[in-house]
Every structure is written in structure tokens, then in C-alpha cells.
Design a protein around this motif. Structure first.
Motif, PDB file in Angstrom:
ATOM      1  N   PHE A  85      46.103  38.573  35.235  1.00 25.13           N
ATOM      2  CA  PHE A  85      45.013  39.198  35.993  1.00 25.13           C
ATOM      3  C   PHE A  85      43.801  38.282  36.061  1.00 25.13           C
ATOM      4  CE2 PHE A  85      41.204  41.825  36.397  1.00 25.13           C
ATOM      5  CZ  PHE A  85      41.495  42.539  37.543  1.00 25.13           C
ATOM      6  N   SER A  86      43.230  37.978  34.905  1.00 25.90           N
ATOM      7  CA  SER A  86      42.026  37.141  34.893  1.00 25.90           C
ATOM      8  C   SER A  86      42.358  35.732  35.369  1.00 25.90           C
ATOM      9  CB  SER A  86      41.406  37.112  33.494  1.00 25.90           C
ATOM     10  OG  SER A  86      40.907  38.386  33.157  1.00 25.90           O
ATOM     11  N   GLY A  87      43.513  35.219  34.968  1.00 31.99           N
ATOM     12  CA  GLY A  87      43.908  33.872  35.393  1.00 31.99           C
ATOM     13  C   GLY A  87      44.010  33.759  36.901  1.00 31.99           C
ATOM     14  N   ALA A  88      44.607  34.759  37.545  1.00 26.98           N
ATOM     15  CA  ALA A  88      44.720  34.737  39.004  1.00 26.98           C
ATOM     16  C   ALA A  88      43.340  34.791  39.655  1.00 26.98           C
ATOM     17  CB  ALA A  88      45.583  35.904  39.488  1.00 26.98           C
ATOM     18  N   LEU A  89      42.456  35.623  39.116  1.00 36.75           N
ATOM     19  CA  LEU A  89      41.108  35.718  39.689  1.00 36.75           C
ATOM     20  C   LEU A  89      40.307  34.443  39.464  1.00 36.75           C
ATOM     21  CD1 LEU A  89      40.072  39.419  38.925  1.00 36.75           C
ATOM     22  CD2 LEU A  89      41.098  38.455  40.995  1.00 36.75           C
ATOM     23  N   TYR A  90      40.415  33.846  38.283  1.00 37.72           N
ATOM     24  CA  TYR A  90      39.726  32.572  38.039  1.00 37.72           C
ATOM     25  C   TYR A  90      40.230  31.510  39.017  1.00 37.72           C
ATOM     26  CZ  TYR A  90      38.123  34.325  33.441  1.00 37.72           C
ATOM     27  OH  TYR A  90      37.535  35.026  32.424  1.00 37.72           O
ATOM     28  N   THR A  91      41.532  31.445  39.149  1.00 38.27           N
ATOM     29  CA  THR A  91      42.117  30.435  40.042  1.00 38.27           C
ATOM     30  C   THR A  91      41.706  30.686  41.485  1.00 38.27           C
ATOM     31  OG1 THR A  91      43.983  30.236  38.516  1.00 38.27           O
ATOM     32  CG2 THR A  91      44.272  29.296  40.705  1.00 38.27           C
ATOM     33  N   LEU A  92      41.678  31.934  41.894  1.00 33.17           N
ATOM     34  CA  LEU A  92      41.216  32.287  43.231  1.00 33.17           C
ATOM     35  C   LEU A  92      39.782  31.815  43.453  1.00 33.17           C
ATOM     36  CD1 LEU A  92      41.337  33.928  45.931  1.00 33.17           C
ATOM     37  CD2 LEU A  92      40.672  35.920  44.593  1.00 33.17           C
ATOM     38  N   CYS A  93      38.932  32.034  42.469  1.00 26.78           N
ATOM     39  CA  CYS A  93      37.525  31.631  42.578  1.00 26.78           C
ATOM     40  C   CYS A  93      37.366  30.130  42.737  1.00 26.78           C
ATOM     41  CB  CYS A  93      36.741  32.090  41.348  1.00 26.78           C
ATOM     42  SG  CYS A  93      36.505  33.869  41.267  1.00 26.78           S
ATOM     43  N   PHE A  94      38.179  29.364  42.033  1.00 26.05           N
ATOM     44  CA  PHE A  94      38.006  27.914  42.025  1.00 26.05           C
ATOM     45  C   PHE A  94      38.788  27.192  43.109  1.00 26.05           C
ATOM     46  CE2 PHE A  94      37.140  28.910  37.430  1.00 26.05           C
ATOM     47  CZ  PHE A  94      35.766  28.840  37.577  1.00 26.05           C
ATOM     48  N   THR A  95      39.840  27.830  43.613  1.00 23.06           N
ATOM     49  CA  THR A  95      40.657  27.140  44.611  1.00 23.06           C
ATOM     50  C   THR A  95      40.525  27.742  45.999  1.00 23.06           C
ATOM     51  OG1 THR A  95      42.623  28.518  44.274  1.00 23.06           O
ATOM     52  CG2 THR A  95      42.384  26.554  42.861  1.00 23.06           C
ATOM     53  N   GLY A  96      40.144  29.020  46.058  1.00 26.47           N
ATOM     54  CA  GLY A  96      40.067  29.697  47.343  1.00 26.47           C
ATOM     55  C   GLY A  96      41.418  30.125  47.887  1.00 26.47           C
ATOM     56  N   ILE A  97      42.469  29.967  47.109  1.00 23.62           N
ATOM     57  CA  ILE A  97      43.812  30.376  47.541  1.00 23.62           C
ATOM     58  C   ILE A  97      43.879  31.902  47.488  1.00 23.62           C
ATOM     59  CG2 ILE A  97      46.287  30.235  47.097  1.00 23.62           C
ATOM     60  CD1 ILE A  97      45.732  27.502  45.737  1.00 23.62           C
ATOM     61  N   THR A  98      43.730  32.533  48.626  1.00 20.70           N
ATOM     62  CA  THR A  98      43.612  33.990  48.661  1.00 20.70           C
ATOM     63  C   THR A  98      44.906  34.711  48.304  1.00 20.70           C
ATOM     64  OG1 THR A  98      44.031  33.942  51.042  1.00 20.70           O
ATOM     65  CG2 THR A  98      41.728  33.945  50.336  1.00 20.70           C
ATOM     66  N   LYS A  99      46.032  34.036  48.421  1.00 22.68           N
ATOM     67  CA  LYS A  99      47.310  34.658  48.053  1.00 22.68           C
ATOM     68  C   LYS A  99      47.347  35.027  46.573  1.00 22.68           C
ATOM     69  CE  LYS A  99      50.009  32.609  51.711  1.00 22.68           C
ATOM     70  NZ  LYS A  99      51.160  31.838  52.105  1.00 22.68           N
ATOM     71  N   LEU A 100      46.506  34.382  45.771  1.00 20.02           N
ATOM     72  CA  LEU A 100      46.464  34.705  44.340  1.00 20.02           C
ATOM     73  C   LEU A 100      45.928  36.105  44.097  1.00 20.02           C
ATOM     74  CD1 LEU A 100      45.278  31.277  42.965  1.00 20.02           C
ATOM     75  CD2 LEU A 100      47.507  32.340  42.644  1.00 20.02           C
ATOM     76  N   GLY A 101      45.187  36.622  45.074  1.00 20.66           N
ATOM     77  CA  GLY A 101      44.716  37.998  44.964  1.00 20.66           C
ATOM     78  C   GLY A 101      45.871  38.981  44.882  1.00 20.66           C
ATOM     79  N   ALA A 102      47.015  38.611  45.446  1.00 21.06           N
ATOM     80  CA  ALA A 102      48.201  39.469  45.391  1.00 21.06           C
ATOM     81  C   ALA A 102      48.889  39.421  44.035  1.00 21.06           C
ATOM     82  CB  ALA A 102      49.181  39.055  46.493  1.00 21.06           C
ATOM     83  N   VAL A 103      48.599  38.386  43.240  1.00 22.50           N
ATOM     84  CA  VAL A 103      49.203  38.247  41.912  1.00 22.50           C
ATOM     85  C   VAL A 103      48.449  39.088  40.875  1.00 22.50           C
ATOM     86  CG1 VAL A 103      49.726  36.590  40.074  1.00 22.50           C
ATOM     87  CG2 VAL A 103      50.072  35.953  42.459  1.00 22.50           C
ATOM     88  N   ALA A 104      47.150  39.223  41.065  1.00 19.86           N
ATOM     89  CA  ALA A 104      46.311  39.936  40.092  1.00 19.86           C
ATOM     90  C   ALA A 104      46.815  41.345  39.773  1.00 19.86           C
ATOM     91  CB  ALA A 104      44.861  39.960  40.564  1.00 19.86           C
ATOM     92  N   PRO A 105      47.285  42.127  40.748  1.00 19.60           N
ATOM     93  CA  PRO A 105      47.778  43.466  40.402  1.00 19.60           C
ATOM     94  C   PRO A 105      48.950  43.470  39.419  1.00 19.60           C
ATOM     95  CG  PRO A 105      47.329  43.344  42.745  1.00 19.60           C
ATOM     96  CD  PRO A 105      47.211  41.942  42.207  1.00 19.60           C
ATOM     97  N   ILE A 106      49.731  42.409  39.408  1.00 23.13           N
ATOM     98  CA  ILE A 106      50.819  42.325  38.422  1.00 23.13           C
ATOM     99  C   ILE A 106      50.212  42.282  37.017  1.00 23.13           C
ATOM    100  CG2 ILE A 106      52.727  40.897  37.566  1.00 23.13           C
ATOM    101  CD1 ILE A 106      53.075  39.986  40.539  1.00 23.13           C
TER     102      ILE A 106
END
Length: 125
Positions: A85-106
């Protein structure tokens, strides 16, 4: 997972949470605000800390009551949940890869599973 390992993981996650949170709030704030990701970053840090403190409490309880074997399962769910959860959000913040937002719910589901596992483990009290 033993009580000692759970407490050590909580200590590691807590220290990382402080470092990541401070770095984001001070060193990266302008970038996070410019990209509209400051709130996302704060959510990642907040959930990391909530579950770090909960993990610490579980570790302490497990030390006092090693017979509560379900607490190891709780710890695994929360560790995996925070990492995803937090890892996906951190990565989203730093890379802008919006597909990671779909990983956070897992990761969120793993965090919820940890709370359900805690409910299950508490029946032994």
C-alpha cells in the motif's frame, strides 16, 4: 514470526516512516505539491505509521502471550500491506506511474486482512 522479529520490524518501519515523512515534507514538498501528490504522500506515511504502531503493540502482546499464534499471521498481513500500500503510493508520488494506484488496494486488502486476523486471534484471550 517471533515477538522479537515483529518488534524489530516495527522499529524499522517506524524509523523509515520518520525519515521518509521528513524527507517528503521538507526536501520534496515543492515537487510533491507541484505534481499534486502531497496528499497521496501523506496518506502513505500515515498508513505506514498507523500499522507500525499496531505492529509494535502486537509484538508486545506476542511477547507477553506467545500462545497467541495468530499474531504472527496478523504481523505478516500488516507488513505485506504496508509494503504494497504505502510502497505503491510512494512510488506513484516519485515516478508518476499512475497504474501503481491500482496496486495500492491490494495492500489495503492485506491491511484489512490483518485486522480481521487480529479479531480472530483475540478470541483466544
Amino acid at each position: 514470526m517471533t515477538a522479537r522479529v515483529i518488534i524489530q520490524i516495527a522499529a524499522l518501519l517506524g524509523g523509515l516512516g520518520v525519515a521518509i515523512g521528513a524527507f517528503g515534507a521538507h526536501g520534496l514538498r515543492a515537487m510533491l505539491e507541484a505534481t499534486g501528490r502531497f496528499d497521496t504522500f501523506e496518506t502513505a506515511v500515515r498508513y505506514q505509521f498507523y500499522h507500525t504502531l499496531a505492529l509494535l503493540a502486537v509484538g508486545i502482546l506476542f511477547q507477553a502471550r506467545p500462545d497467541l499464534r495468530g499474531l504472527g499471521t496478523v504481523s505478516w498481513f500488516w507488513l505485506v500491506g504496508v509494503l504494497i500500500f504505502s510502497g505503491a503510493l510512494y512510488t506513484l508520488c516519485f515516478t508518476g506511474i499512475t497504474k501503481l494506484g491500482a496496486v495500492a488496494p491490494i495492500g489495503g486488502l492485506a491491511l484489512i486482512a490483518g485486522w480481521i486476523a487480529l479479531l480472530w486471534a483475540a478470541r483466544q484471550l
